[in-house]
Design a protein around this motif. Structure first.
Motif, PDB file in Angstrom:
ATOM      1  N   ILE A 103       0.865  -1.179   0.000  1.00  0.00           N
ATOM      2  CA  ILE A 103       0.000   0.000   0.000  1.00  0.00           C
ATOM      3  C   ILE A 103       0.900   1.228   0.000  1.00  0.00           C
ATOM      4  O   ILE A 103       1.817   1.319   0.818  1.00  0.00           O
ATOM      5  N   ARG A 104       0.648   2.148  -0.903  1.00  0.00           N
ATOM      6  CA  ARG A 104       1.414   3.392  -0.932  1.00  0.00           C
ATOM      7  C   ARG A 104       0.466   4.566  -0.671  1.00  0.00           C
ATOM      8  O   ARG A 104      -0.608   4.644  -1.250  1.00  0.00           O
ATOM      9  N   GLU A 105       0.883   5.433   0.213  1.00  0.00           N
ATOM     10  CA  GLU A 105       0.071   6.588   0.584  1.00  0.00           C
ATOM     11  C   GLU A 105       0.942   7.833   0.509  1.00  0.00           C
ATOM     12  O   GLU A 105       1.977   7.932   1.181  1.00  0.00           O
ATOM     13  N   GLY A 106       0.548   8.787  -0.321  1.00  0.00           N
ATOM     14  CA  GLY A 106       1.292  10.032  -0.448  1.00  0.00           C
ATOM     15  C   GLY A 106       1.017  10.966   0.715  1.00  0.00           C
ATOM     16  O   GLY A 106      -0.004  10.860   1.402  1.00  0.00           O
ATOM     17  N   PHE A 107       1.938  11.894   0.951  1.00  0.00           N
ATOM     18  CA  PHE A 107       1.747  12.850   2.046  1.00  0.00           C
ATOM     19  C   PHE A 107       2.353  14.208   1.690  1.00  0.00           C
ATOM     20  O   PHE A 107       3.319  14.309   0.926  1.00  0.00           O
ATOM     21  N   ASP A 108       1.748  15.231   2.269  1.00  0.00           N
ATOM     22  CA  ASP A 108       2.346  16.560   2.301  1.00  0.00           C
ATOM     23  C   ASP A 108       3.025  16.779   3.651  1.00  0.00           C
ATOM     24  O   ASP A 108       4.077  17.411   3.733  1.00  0.00           O
ATOM     25  N   HIS A 109       2.364  16.266   4.696  1.00  0.00           N
ATOM     26  CA  HIS A 109       2.942  16.261   6.044  1.00  0.00           C
ATOM     27  C   HIS A 109       3.021  14.806   6.510  1.00  0.00           C
ATOM     28  O   HIS A 109       2.083  14.026   6.292  1.00  0.00           O
ATOM     29  N   LEU A 110       4.125  14.473   7.174  1.00  0.00           N
ATOM     30  CA  LEU A 110       4.289  13.134   7.750  1.00  0.00           C
ATOM     31  C   LEU A 110       4.550  13.268   9.239  1.00  0.00           C
ATOM     32  O   LEU A 110       5.462  13.989   9.654  1.00  0.00           O
ATOM     33  N   MET A 111       3.730  12.607  10.038  1.00  0.00           N
ATOM     34  CA  MET A 111       3.895  12.602  11.495  1.00  0.00           C
ATOM     35  C   MET A 111       4.470  11.251  11.906  1.00  0.00           C
ATOM     36  O   MET A 111       3.803  10.214  11.801  1.00  0.00           O
ATOM     37  N   TYR A 112       5.723  11.253  12.354  1.00  0.00           N
ATOM     38  CA  TYR A 112       6.385  10.012  12.773  1.00  0.00           C
ATOM     39  C   TYR A 112       6.192   9.880  14.284  1.00  0.00           C
ATOM     40  O   TYR A 112       6.769  10.623  15.075  1.00  0.00           O
ATOM     41  N   ALA A 113       5.353   8.934  14.681  1.00  0.00           N
ATOM     42  CA  ALA A 113       5.042   8.710  16.095  1.00  0.00           C
ATOM     43  C   ALA A 113       5.040   7.216  16.376  1.00  0.00           C
ATOM     44  O   ALA A 113       4.075   6.658  16.897  1.00  0.00           O
ATOM     45  N   ALA A 114       6.145   6.581  15.996  1.00  0.00           N
ATOM     46  CA  ALA A 114       6.246   5.124  16.086  1.00  0.00           C
ATOM     47  C   ALA A 114       6.559   4.620  17.487  1.00  0.00           C
ATOM     48  O   ALA A 114       6.635   3.406  17.710  1.00  0.00           O
ATOM     49  N   GLY A 115       6.763   5.518  18.433  1.00  0.00           N
ATOM     50  CA  GLY A 115       6.960   5.101  19.822  1.00  0.00           C
ATOM     51  C   GLY A 115       8.308   4.475  20.089  1.00  0.00           C
ATOM     52  O   GLY A 115       9.321   4.823  19.474  1.00  0.00           O
ATOM     53  N   ALA A 116       8.321   3.530  21.015  1.00  0.00           N
ATOM     54  CA  ALA A 116       9.540   2.839  21.417  1.00  0.00           C
ATOM     55  C   ALA A 116       9.310   1.337  21.374  1.00  0.00           C
ATOM     56  O   ALA A 116       8.166   0.875  21.300  1.00  0.00           O
ATOM     57  N   VAL A 117      10.382   0.582  21.411  1.00  0.00           N
ATOM     58  CA  VAL A 117      10.302  -0.879  21.444  1.00  0.00           C
ATOM     59  C   VAL A 117      11.076  -1.388  22.643  1.00  0.00           C
ATOM     60  O   VAL A 117      12.093  -0.798  23.035  1.00  0.00           O
ATOM     61  N   PRO A 118      10.623  -2.467  23.273  1.00  0.00           N
ATOM     62  CA  PRO A 118      11.326  -2.990  24.447  1.00  0.00           C
ATOM     63  C   PRO A 118      12.736  -3.438  24.102  1.00  0.00           C
ATOM     64  O   PRO A 118      12.993  -3.971  23.016  1.00  0.00           O
ATOM     65  N   VAL A 119      13.644  -3.214  25.024  1.00  0.00           N
ATOM     66  CA  VAL A 119      14.999  -3.744  24.884  1.00  0.00           C
ATOM     67  C   VAL A 119      14.939  -5.252  25.107  1.00  0.00           C
ATOM     68  O   VAL A 119      14.468  -5.717  26.157  1.00  0.00           O
ATOM     69  N   THR A 120      15.400  -6.012  24.121  1.00  0.00           N
ATOM     70  CA  THR A 120      15.375  -7.475  24.190  1.00  0.00           C
ATOM     71  C   THR A 120      16.776  -8.004  23.899  1.00  0.00           C
ATOM     72  O   THR A 120      17.199  -8.011  22.742  1.00  0.00           O
ATOM     73  N   PRO A 121      17.521  -8.424  24.911  1.00  0.00           N
ATOM     74  CA  PRO A 121      18.871  -8.931  24.688  1.00  0.00           C
ATOM     75  C   PRO A 121      18.853 -10.214  23.865  1.00  0.00           C
ATOM     76  O   PRO A 121      17.848 -10.949  23.849  1.00  0.00           O
ATOM     77  N   PRO A 122      19.959 -10.535  23.199  1.00  0.00           N
ATOM     78  CA  PRO A 122      20.006 -11.745  22.359  1.00  0.00           C
ATOM     79  C   PRO A 122      20.282 -13.003  23.173  1.00  0.00           C
ATOM     80  O   PRO A 122      21.174 -13.787  22.850  1.00  0.00           O
ATOM     81  N   ARG A 281      14.640  17.513   2.184  1.00  0.00           N
ATOM     82  CA  ARG A 281      13.699  16.395   2.066  1.00  0.00           C
ATOM     83  C   ARG A 281      12.861  16.220   3.319  1.00  0.00           C
ATOM     84  O   ARG A 281      11.821  15.561   3.290  1.00  0.00           O
ATOM     85  N   LEU A 282      13.335  16.790   4.443  1.00  0.00           N
ATOM     86  CA  LEU A 282      12.620  16.615   5.705  1.00  0.00           C
ATOM     87  C   LEU A 282      11.572  17.698   5.943  1.00  0.00           C
ATOM     88  O   LEU A 282      10.912  17.680   6.988  1.00  0.00           O
ATOM     89  N   ASP A 283      11.432  18.640   5.019  1.00  0.00           N
ATOM     90  CA  ASP A 283      10.371  19.638   5.164  1.00  0.00           C
ATOM     91  C   ASP A 283       9.014  18.938   5.246  1.00  0.00           C
ATOM     92  O   ASP A 283       8.708  18.046   4.453  1.00  0.00           O
ATOM     93  N   GLY A 284       8.213  19.338   6.210  1.00  0.00           N
ATOM     94  CA  GLY A 284       6.897  18.738   6.375  1.00  0.00           C
ATOM     95  C   GLY A 284       6.902  17.419   7.116  1.00  0.00           C
ATOM     96  O   GLY A 284       5.868  16.759   7.208  1.00  0.00           O
ATOM     97  N   VAL A 285       8.065  17.027   7.685  1.00  0.00           N
ATOM     98  CA  VAL A 285       8.154  15.782   8.445  1.00  0.00           C
ATOM     99  C   VAL A 285       8.309  16.142   9.916  1.00  0.00           C
ATOM    100  O   VAL A 285       9.211  16.908  10.290  1.00  0.00           O
ATOM    101  N   TRP A 286       7.456  15.569  10.741  1.00  0.00           N
ATOM    102  CA  TRP A 286       7.366  15.888  12.169  1.00  0.00           C
ATOM    103  C   TRP A 286       7.558  14.603  12.966  1.00  0.00           C
ATOM    104  O   TRP A 286       7.379  13.497  12.448  1.00  0.00           O
ATOM    105  N   ALA A 287       7.901  14.725  14.233  1.00  0.00           N
ATOM    106  CA  ALA A 287       8.041  13.542  15.091  1.00  0.00           C
ATOM    107  C   ALA A 287       7.711  13.918  16.530  1.00  0.00           C
ATOM    108  O   ALA A 287       7.917  15.065  16.954  1.00  0.00           O
ATOM    109  N   ALA A 288       7.180  12.954  17.274  1.00  0.00           N
ATOM    110  CA  ALA A 288       6.819  13.194  18.672  1.00  0.00           C
ATOM    111  C   ALA A 288       6.708  11.867  19.393  1.00  0.00           C
ATOM    112  O   ALA A 288       6.526  10.815  18.778  1.00  0.00           O
ATOM    113  N   GLY A 289       6.811  11.929  20.716  1.00  0.00           N
ATOM    114  CA  GLY A 289       6.615  10.743  21.540  1.00  0.00           C
ATOM    115  C   GLY A 289       7.896  10.015  21.863  1.00  0.00           C
ATOM    116  O   GLY A 289       8.997  10.588  21.863  1.00  0.00           O
TER     117      GLY A 289
END
Length: 459
Positions: A103-122, A281-289
């Protein structure tokens, strides 16, 4: 204009909601991709749901996709973003369930709010059945379902003595399990100083939770793919369920793969308005969290402090700006609070280690007091520790360990840190008094007086 949001929890949905409030449906199309089954939920409430304080999972969900749909916010659950194409201004996604395909979705603004992932040792066996991380509501649901489906589990090992570790230890105790907490540091709760951590350890032992400090894990032993024990250098600890409470790291793999630079904490770097630094290239790209790094207002250094309070505020700031308004995020001071059974732990500002790393010379003061007038029924003890700059008396940080009604006093101390008060100025604070709520000298004021004496003694 099109806004695409990656991540449907606190930061992402706060941004989407604020952007919608300031933009009409015809002006801004909003699409949210969320890998899990839920939006806008309280991850902090997961241990309390597992432990039975909260009986209904739905109580942790603030707003559903159906409610967001009424705002013309298109939430696509069980959709995982697999790539970001900054040149074509598109995100690439796939359905976690259902038909395959890109699935491809175009954007003018991108909000990156992917959060965090647990630390998992090998570790060997870390992916066995019965071994769980705790980050999303889906994680919590998996733990809850495991405990419900396996009534036999009687032994839990929690690895990591931070916030999630101690909260999950309490949850397992409330579920009737025998619990062992493993922490690699000399004391649990490394977000407070070791002298305060020692008080936490003593209290945890008194709650019937076995705790091992300076403990190192070498692997997870399994039988037929299911957890059987946790292996340390000295022995094996039998376990029917293992919970990993080893902290989290920013979930920035997608960003890094797209060529977005990361900060020294591993989080995304933003300006005050939550726009990614770099332009072009990062114009219009935001991040939070939990995926971003913030600036600590006292040390001035970049920090990664993954808390829902920050995520909601940062998402709100980003959404206001995306919608054409103006807002800024002023930074953090690391205020946090937790409890394990009846023990409460809180902190704000800098610890001693953090103050030294920032270059401060400092004094400390610790006092023991009570939550109410000593003669009033229910008065409980607490210890408050203050850290102040040696020359000026500037309050750099504070920590509290105590029983009922202790920890929320950290809020008064957080206001003092935020507004750069000295401990001497704090001695005159007009705090409330009545025997059911505080001694005539509140513990905050007693600690400020003692810290003031320590500062004056260095002159």
């Amino acid at each position: 204009m099109k806004l695409v949001v990656i991540g449907g929890d606190a930061a992402g949905m706060s941004a989407a909601s604020q952007a919608r409030k300031r933009s009409g449906v015809d002006d801004l199309q909003i699409t949210v991709f969320e890998r899990g089954h839920f939006t806008s939920y309280s991850a902090c409430g997961i241990p309390y749901w597992i432990g039975g304080h909260v009986t209904d999972r739905a109580a942790l969900i603030t707003r559903t996709p159906q409610e967001f749909a009424k705002q013309d916010i298109d939430v696509r659950l069980r959709h995982e973003v697999t790539g970001i194409d900054l040149d074509r201004r598109e995100v690439v996604a796939r359905r976690v369930d259902g038909p395959a395909g890109e699935i491809r979705e175009g954007f003018d603004h991108l909000m990156y709010a992917a959060g965090a992932v647990p630390v998992t040792p090998p570790w060997p066996g870390v992916d066995a059945r019965g071994v769980f991380g705790v980050q999303t509501l889906d994680d919590g649901a998996a733990i809850h379902a495991w405990l419900d489906a396996h009534p036999a589990p009687r032994r839990a090992v929690v690895i990591g003595g931070g916030y999630i570790g101690v909260e999950m230890a309490e949850a397992m105790v409330r579920r009737g399990l025998d619990v062992t907490l493993l922490e690699k540091s000399p004391e649990p709760m490394s977000t407070v100083d070791p002298d305060m951590g020692a008080r936490v350890r003593k209290a945890i032992l008194g709650l019937g939770i076995a705790i091992r400090t300076n403990a190192h894990v070498h692997g997870i032993e399994t039988t037929d793919g299911r957890v059987r024990a946790v292996r340390t250098p000295d022995d094996e600890l039998p376990a029917d369920i293992v919970v990993l409470g080893l902290g989290v790291r920013p979930n920035t793999t997608l960003a890094a793969d797209a060529g977005i630079p990361l900060g020294e904490t591993g989080g995304l770097r933003t300006d005050l308005r939550m726009r990614l630094l770099g332009g072009g290239r990062l114009d219009g790209v935001w991040a939070a969290g939990d995926c971003v790094e913030s600036v600590h207002r006292i040390s001035g250094r970049p920090v990664h402090v993954p808390l829902g309070t920050h995520a909601n505020k940062q998402g709100r700031v980003a959404g206001i700006n995306i919608g054409g308004g103006y807002a800024t995020f002023p930074g953090v001071i690391g205020t946090a609070v937790t409890k394990v059974c009846e023990l409460e732990v809180a902190r704000t500002g800098l610890t001693e280690h953090e103050a030294r790393a920032a270059g401060y010379a400092y004094v400390t003061a610790s006092v023991e007091s009570t939550s109410r007038a000593g003669y009033y029924p229910g008065a409980a003890t607490m210890t408050i520790k203050l850290i102040a700059e040696k020359r000026t008396g500037l309050l750099l940080g504070a920590q509290i360990v105590g029983r009922e009604e202790a920890a929320k006093r950290i809020d008064a101390l957080a206001v003092a840190v935020w507004n750069q008060m000295t401990v001497e100025e704090m001695t005159g604070l007009d705090l409330s008094y009545a025997p059911p709520f505080a001694p005539v000298w509140d513990p905050v004021l007693i600690a400020a007086r003692k810290a003031t004496d320590a500062v004056h003694a260095t002159h």
